[in-house]
Design a protein around this motif. Sequence first.
Motif, PDB file in Angstrom:
ATOM      1  N   GLY A  57      30.835  35.482  35.545  1.00 45.67           N
ATOM      2  CA  GLY A  57      31.506  36.665  36.074  1.00 45.67           C
ATOM      3  C   GLY A  57      32.894  36.771  35.488  1.00 45.67           C
ATOM      4  N   THR A  58      33.377  37.992  35.338  1.00 46.64           N
ATOM      5  CA  THR A  58      34.710  38.169  34.764  1.00 46.64           C
ATOM      6  C   THR A  58      35.751  38.520  35.823  1.00 46.64           C
ATOM      7  OG1 THR A  58      34.046  40.429  34.197  1.00 46.64           O
ATOM      8  CG2 THR A  58      33.955  38.790  32.440  1.00 46.64           C
ATOM      9  N   GLY A  59      35.349  38.470  37.078  1.00 47.32           N
ATOM     10  CA  GLY A  59      36.252  38.891  38.148  1.00 47.32           C
ATOM     11  C   GLY A  59      37.426  37.962  38.397  1.00 47.32           C
ATOM     12  N   ASP A  60      37.317  36.728  37.954  1.00 51.63           N
ATOM     13  CA  ASP A  60      38.413  35.776  38.189  1.00 51.63           C
ATOM     14  C   ASP A  60      39.069  35.346  36.881  1.00 51.63           C
ATOM     15  OD1 ASP A  60      36.262  34.346  37.222  1.00 51.63           O
ATOM     16  OD2 ASP A  60      36.428  32.716  38.672  1.00 51.63           O
ATOM     17  N   ARG A 106      36.603  48.917  32.072  1.00 50.43           N
ATOM     18  CA  ARG A 106      36.107  49.003  33.448  1.00 50.43           C
ATOM     19  C   ARG A 106      35.052  47.948  33.775  1.00 50.43           C
ATOM     20  NH1 ARG A 106      32.094  51.895  35.064  1.00 50.43           N
ATOM     21  NH2 ARG A 106      33.091  53.077  36.722  1.00 50.43           N
ATOM     22  N   ASP A 107      34.484  47.307  32.748  1.00 52.70           N
ATOM     23  CA  ASP A 107      33.572  46.199  33.021  1.00 52.70           C
ATOM     24  C   ASP A 107      34.319  44.870  33.110  1.00 52.70           C
ATOM     25  OD1 ASP A 107      34.196  45.785  30.374  1.00 52.70           O
ATOM     26  OD2 ASP A 107      32.128  45.739  29.645  1.00 52.70           O
ATOM     27  N   ALA A 108      35.632  44.910  32.934  1.00 54.97           N
ATOM     28  CA  ALA A 108      36.485  43.715  33.031  1.00 54.97           C
ATOM     29  C   ALA A 108      36.126  42.667  31.978  1.00 54.97           C
ATOM     30  CB  ALA A 108      36.427  43.115  34.444  1.00 54.97           C
ATOM     31  N   ARG A 109      35.663  43.134  30.826  1.00 51.53           N
ATOM     32  CA  ARG A 109      35.368  42.202  29.739  1.00 51.53           C
ATOM     33  C   ARG A 109      36.406  42.263  28.615  1.00 51.53           C
ATOM     34  NH1 ARG A 109      29.764  41.550  26.199  1.00 51.53           N
ATOM     35  NH2 ARG A 109      30.645  40.175  24.616  1.00 51.53           N
ATOM     36  N   LEU A 160      35.368  37.271  27.240  1.00 54.54           N
ATOM     37  CA  LEU A 160      34.200  36.404  27.429  1.00 54.54           C
ATOM     38  C   LEU A 160      33.957  35.548  26.192  1.00 54.54           C
ATOM     39  CD1 LEU A 160      31.331  38.355  29.212  1.00 54.54           C
ATOM     40  CD2 LEU A 160      32.391  36.211  29.923  1.00 54.54           C
ATOM     41  N   ASP A 174      41.375  42.191  37.826  1.00 51.89           N
ATOM     42  CA  ASP A 174      41.239  43.171  38.908  1.00 51.89           C
ATOM     43  C   ASP A 174      42.030  44.431  38.607  1.00 51.89           C
ATOM     44  OD1 ASP A 174      43.502  41.364  39.385  1.00 51.89           O
ATOM     45  OD2 ASP A 174      43.822  42.561  41.189  1.00 51.89           O
ATOM     46  N   ALA A 227      41.535  46.199  36.197  1.00 54.74           N
ATOM     47  CA  ALA A 227      40.537  47.148  35.686  1.00 54.74           C
ATOM     48  C   ALA A 227      40.223  48.230  36.712  1.00 54.74           C
ATOM     49  CB  ALA A 227      39.253  46.412  35.319  1.00 54.74           C
ATOM     50  N   HIS A 228      40.363  47.890  37.975  1.00 59.20           N
ATOM     51  CA  HIS A 228      39.889  48.764  39.037  1.00 59.20           C
ATOM     52  C   HIS A 228      40.990  49.505  39.757  1.00 59.20           C
ATOM     53  CE1 HIS A 228      36.525  45.627  38.899  1.00 59.20           C
ATOM     54  NE2 HIS A 228      36.185  46.661  38.177  1.00 59.20           N
ATOM     55  N   THR A 257      31.388  41.684  34.517  1.00 60.08           N
ATOM     56  CA  THR A 257      30.734  42.038  35.779  1.00 60.08           C
ATOM     57  C   THR A 257      31.531  43.078  36.567  1.00 60.08           C
ATOM     58  OG1 THR A 257      31.771  40.066  36.732  1.00 60.08           O
ATOM     59  CG2 THR A 257      29.475  39.878  36.058  1.00 60.08           C
ATOM     60  N   GLY A 258      32.569  43.620  35.940  1.00 60.52           N
ATOM     61  CA  GLY A 258      33.435  44.554  36.664  1.00 60.52           C
ATOM     62  C   GLY A 258      32.804  45.891  36.975  1.00 60.52           C
ATOM     63  N   ASP A 259      31.755  46.249  36.252  1.00 57.55           N
ATOM     64  CA  ASP A 259      31.130  47.559  36.480  1.00 57.55           C
ATOM     65  C   ASP A 259      29.717  47.406  37.023  1.00 57.55           C
ATOM     66  OD1 ASP A 259      30.049  46.505  34.195  1.00 57.55           O
ATOM     67  OD2 ASP A 259      30.169  48.347  33.024  1.00 57.55           O
ATOM     68  N   ARG A 313      34.552  35.644  44.217  1.00 57.79           N
ATOM     69  CA  ARG A 313      35.782  36.118  43.572  1.00 57.79           C
ATOM     70  C   ARG A 313      35.634  36.274  42.057  1.00 57.79           C
ATOM     71  NH1 ARG A 313      39.647  33.132  41.806  1.00 57.79           N
ATOM     72  NH2 ARG A 313      41.395  34.002  42.942  1.00 57.79           N
ATOM     73  N   ASP A 314      34.600  35.680  41.461  1.00 63.70           N
ATOM     74  CA  ASP A 314      34.364  35.919  40.036  1.00 63.70           C
ATOM     75  C   ASP A 314      33.465  37.137  39.809  1.00 63.70           C
ATOM     76  OD1 ASP A 314      31.924  34.927  40.856  1.00 63.70           O
ATOM     77  OD2 ASP A 314      31.820  33.306  39.393  1.00 63.70           O
ATOM     78  N   ALA A 315      33.071  37.798  40.901  1.00 62.70           N
ATOM     79  CA  ALA A 315      32.250  39.008  40.818  1.00 62.70           C
ATOM     80  C   ALA A 315      30.900  38.755  40.156  1.00 62.70           C
ATOM     81  CB  ALA A 315      32.997  40.147  40.106  1.00 62.70           C
ATOM     82  N   ARG A 316      30.387  37.547  40.319  1.00 56.95           N
ATOM     83  CA  ARG A 316      29.057  37.241  39.774  1.00 56.95           C
ATOM     84  C   ARG A 316      28.004  37.143  40.869  1.00 56.95           C
ATOM     85  NH1 ARG A 316      27.219  32.181  35.828  1.00 56.95           N
ATOM     86  NH2 ARG A 316      24.976  32.530  36.065  1.00 56.95           N
ATOM     87  N   PRO A 319      35.243  52.183  41.182  1.00 56.46           N
ATOM     88  CA  PRO A 319      36.523  51.623  41.628  1.00 56.46           C
ATOM     89  C   PRO A 319      37.721  52.571  41.518  1.00 56.46           C
ATOM     90  CG  PRO A 319      35.297  49.990  40.388  1.00 56.46           C
ATOM     91  CD  PRO A 319      34.507  51.259  40.304  1.00 56.46           C
ATOM     92  N   HIS A 358      37.638  41.923  45.211  1.00 58.69           N
ATOM     93  CA  HIS A 358      39.098  41.783  45.125  1.00 58.69           C
ATOM     94  C   HIS A 358      39.831  42.451  46.261  1.00 58.69           C
ATOM     95  CE1 HIS A 358      37.912  41.457  40.703  1.00 58.69           C
ATOM     96  NE2 HIS A 358      38.020  40.266  41.213  1.00 58.69           N
TER      97      HIS A 358
END
Lengths: 394, 394
Positions: A33-36, A77-80, A97, A387, A389-390, B34-36, B77-80, B346, B390
Motif C-alpha cells: 500500500g502507498t498510504g503510509d 491521485r493513486d498516491a504512487r 513504489l 495523504d 494526494a487527497h 492504493t490511493g485511488d 494506515r498503508d491503505a492496503r 477524495p 487518513h
Amino acid sequence: MKLFKHLKKISTAGLFGSALLLSACASDGLIRGTGDMGIVIERATGSVLVVDNTKDETITRVNGLGDLSHASAVYSRDARYAYVFGRDGGLSKVDILKGELVKRVIQGGNSIGGAISQDGKLVAVSNYEPGGVRVFDAKTLEMVADIPANDGSKTVGLADAPGNVFMVSLWDDGEIWKLDFSKGLTPAITKFKDIGTNPYDALISPDGRYYVAGLFGEDGLAKLDLWNEAKGVTRILDHYGKGEQKLPVYKMPHLEGWAVAGDLMFLPAVGRHELLVLDKNTWKEVGRIPVHGQPIFAMAQPGGKYIWVNFSVPKNDTIQVIDVQQLKIIKTMKPGKGVLHMEFTPRGEKVWMSVRDENRVDIYRTDSFEKVGSIEATKPSGIFFTDRAHKIGL
Amino acid sequence: MKLFKHLKKISTAGLFGSALLLSACASDGLIRGTGDMGIVIERATGSVLVVDNTKDETITRVNGLGDLSHASAVYSRDARYAYVFGRDGGLSKVDILKGELVKRVIQGGNSIGGAISQDGKLVAVSNYEPGGVRVFDAKTLEMVADIPANDGSKTVGLADAPGNVFMVSLWDDGEIWKLDFSKGLTPAITKFKDIGTNPYDALISPDGRYYVAGLFGEDGLAKLDLWNEAKGVTRILDHYGKGEQKLPVYKMPHLEGWAVAGDLMFLPAVGRHELLVLDKNTWKEVGRIPVHGQPIFAMAQPGGKYIWVNFSVPKNDTIQVIDVQQLKIIKTMKPGKGVLHMEFTPRGEKVWMSVRDENRVDIYRTDSFEKVGSIEATKPSGIFFTDRAHKIGL
C-alpha cells in the motif's frame, strides 16, 4: 527490501539507483500500500528519500532531480507518483513504489512551486523565470498549456481549487488569477487586479472556498471567496503592520497549510516574532502570540489541539508548540540546527522534522513529545506524505 | 489485469477468487498505488468488489465475508487492507492489492460497526450481541481486549479519536464510554452516564474534538467536548422533536460523516422529512430544510458547496443536492431503487452511488451532475474509498 537495508551501511548516495530496485521487481517489496509512504527532499544533492511512516524508515533514495534548494511536491491521485518542483525549473515525476525517476523536464528557469488538478490529470508549475504558469499532462509531463503573466511577472502561491481550477498570484503585478480548466486545456482566465503590492505566498482553505494571499509590499492580506467571486478581492488584517517598526525579514514565511483549529486560524507574521490569530468566521484578528523568532510554518496538528511552529535563521534550531485553547506556548524543543520543515502523519500521532544541518529527520510522538525515531538524510528540507494526494490546496 | 478483464464477461461471482490474481503476482497489476482504490459491499452475497476510482472500474471481487446485510469498513494506515465489519459478528481483513481475504474471525453474534485506532494497530468492533466492544490486533486479528458493557448493552456509534482512543455509546444504558488505549492494551475507561435514552448512532468531528450521539428515546443529541471532558456531556437541540407529531421511522439515519460546510452543520432528522441545520460554533439550530423523505445520510461534498442526501424506504430511489449558501435543494435525481450509500472521490470531483435494486454502482460528476460511469455489482450497499485511512472518526 532486506537487500537495501543490508547495503545501506556501506553505500554512498549514488548507489541507490533504480537498478537495484528493479532487480527486486518480482518480490513482495513492491507490492505494498502507498498510504503510509512519503518523500523527503535532500536539498543539496538533488535527491529524495522514499520513506515509510509506519516503520519510520527509509525505503530507498532517488537521485537526479537537479537543484532542490527550494522544492515542493504533490502526488498523483493513486498516491504512487510524486511530482517534485525544483528551484531550477525542473519538474520531476518519481515512482515511489519502484524508487525510480520516471521523467524529468526543465520547464522553466526558476520555479517556485506547483499543484495538481482536482481530477489528477494536470500538473501546474509557477515560475519566477520566465514568469507565468505552465501546465503539464500528469502522465507524460508534456506541456499542455502555457500561461504567460503580464510582462513576465513572477507567480507565487499556486494552488488547486475545486472544478479543475488553479489559483495563482502575481508578485510583480499585484494580481490574483483564476485558471479554470474545467472545460478543457485552454483555461478560462479570470483576473483580479489591484489586490495589493507583492503577494508573496497564498493558501487555499481545505474546503476550497477561500484563497488568501499574503502581501509583502503593504499591510494586510488579500482574500477571495471563490463561492462569491463577483464580490472580488477584499482586504483582511489591513491594520497589520501599521505603526509598528518593521524587522528585517530573514526568510519569507509559508502560508500553505491553513492552520485552523476550531474557529481560530493561525498565520505566521512577516518579519515579526509572533503568530497572528484570526477568527475564521469574521477574518478579524483576535490576538497575537509572541514566539521565539520569525515564524516560517505554523501548522495545525491533525486531530489535535496544537499548532507547531518553526523559525527562520538564526532561530531555526527551535520548534514551539502552541495550545489553541490556552493560546500559549506549552513546549519549546531544540531538535538541532536547521529545522526546515515538519510533516504530520495523516491522523496526527507523529510528526517528522527535517534537521538540515544534522543530516537527520527526527520523528516525535505528538502526545508525549517523545522522540521515537530518526533517519539519516543529506541536508533534508521538505517532507511530503502521500495523504496530500487527497487534499485540496496542498 | 488484462486477464481479469477478459474473463469478466463470462464469469460468475465465484470465479473471482484469489487464485486467479495470485497467478499474476509477478505482473505489474499488483504494483500500483492504493490511493485511488476502494471497496463496494455486496450485501446479499457476502462479497466485496475492489474498485479503482481513477478508471471507474472493478478490479476484482473477494468472496467469503459472511452476512454483509449491514456492513461497514475501515482501512489500515498503508491503505492496503480493508477491515470489514459484518452483521453476523464477522470481522474480515481483505488485502485489496492481492484481492484476497487474509483472515476472518467471528468475534460476536451481531455487530454494528467498527473503527481503527489512530496508530493503526488496533481494530475495535461494537456489538449488539453480546454487547460491548472487542478490540483486535490489526495485523493478526487476535483479540487483545474485551470490554463488556453493563448488562450486555448494545453498543453503537463506535469511532476513533486522537490518542488511540475509541468512543462508543451504549444503546440500552444511555451512556458514552471513552476507551483510552494510549498506555497499552488495558484501556483506561471513562464512563459518561445519563446522557439520554437510547443513543442510536454518533459522530466525531474531523478534528477529533467533539463526539455527538443522536438519541432515539428522547429529544436532542448528546455532545461531549473531548478537549474539556470534565464539563461532561451536554444536550444540544433539546427542543428538537418537542410538540411535533412523530412519524414512523423506517430506518435509522446515520450520523457518521459530519456534514459541515462553512459554519453550518447538516444532520438528518429522525423520522422527519427534513435536515436540521446547526451553527457549528454555537451548536444551535438555525434552520430546517424540507426534503423528499426520511433522510439517511447527509454528506458534504469535499471541496464543494453541496450536501448530498439519500432517503429511507419508500423514497430510496432519490438523491437530493442542497446548496449550502442558499439552503435550498438545487437538484433532485432518481438513480434507481435502493440508493443505499454514496461515496465521494477524495477531492470531490465525482460521487459513487450504490443502486441496490438495479445491481449497479453509478458514478456522477459533481459539477455537472452528469453520469460518467457505472459498474455492475450484486446488491451493492456501502462504498468505502481508501482515503478514509487518513481520516479521524471514519
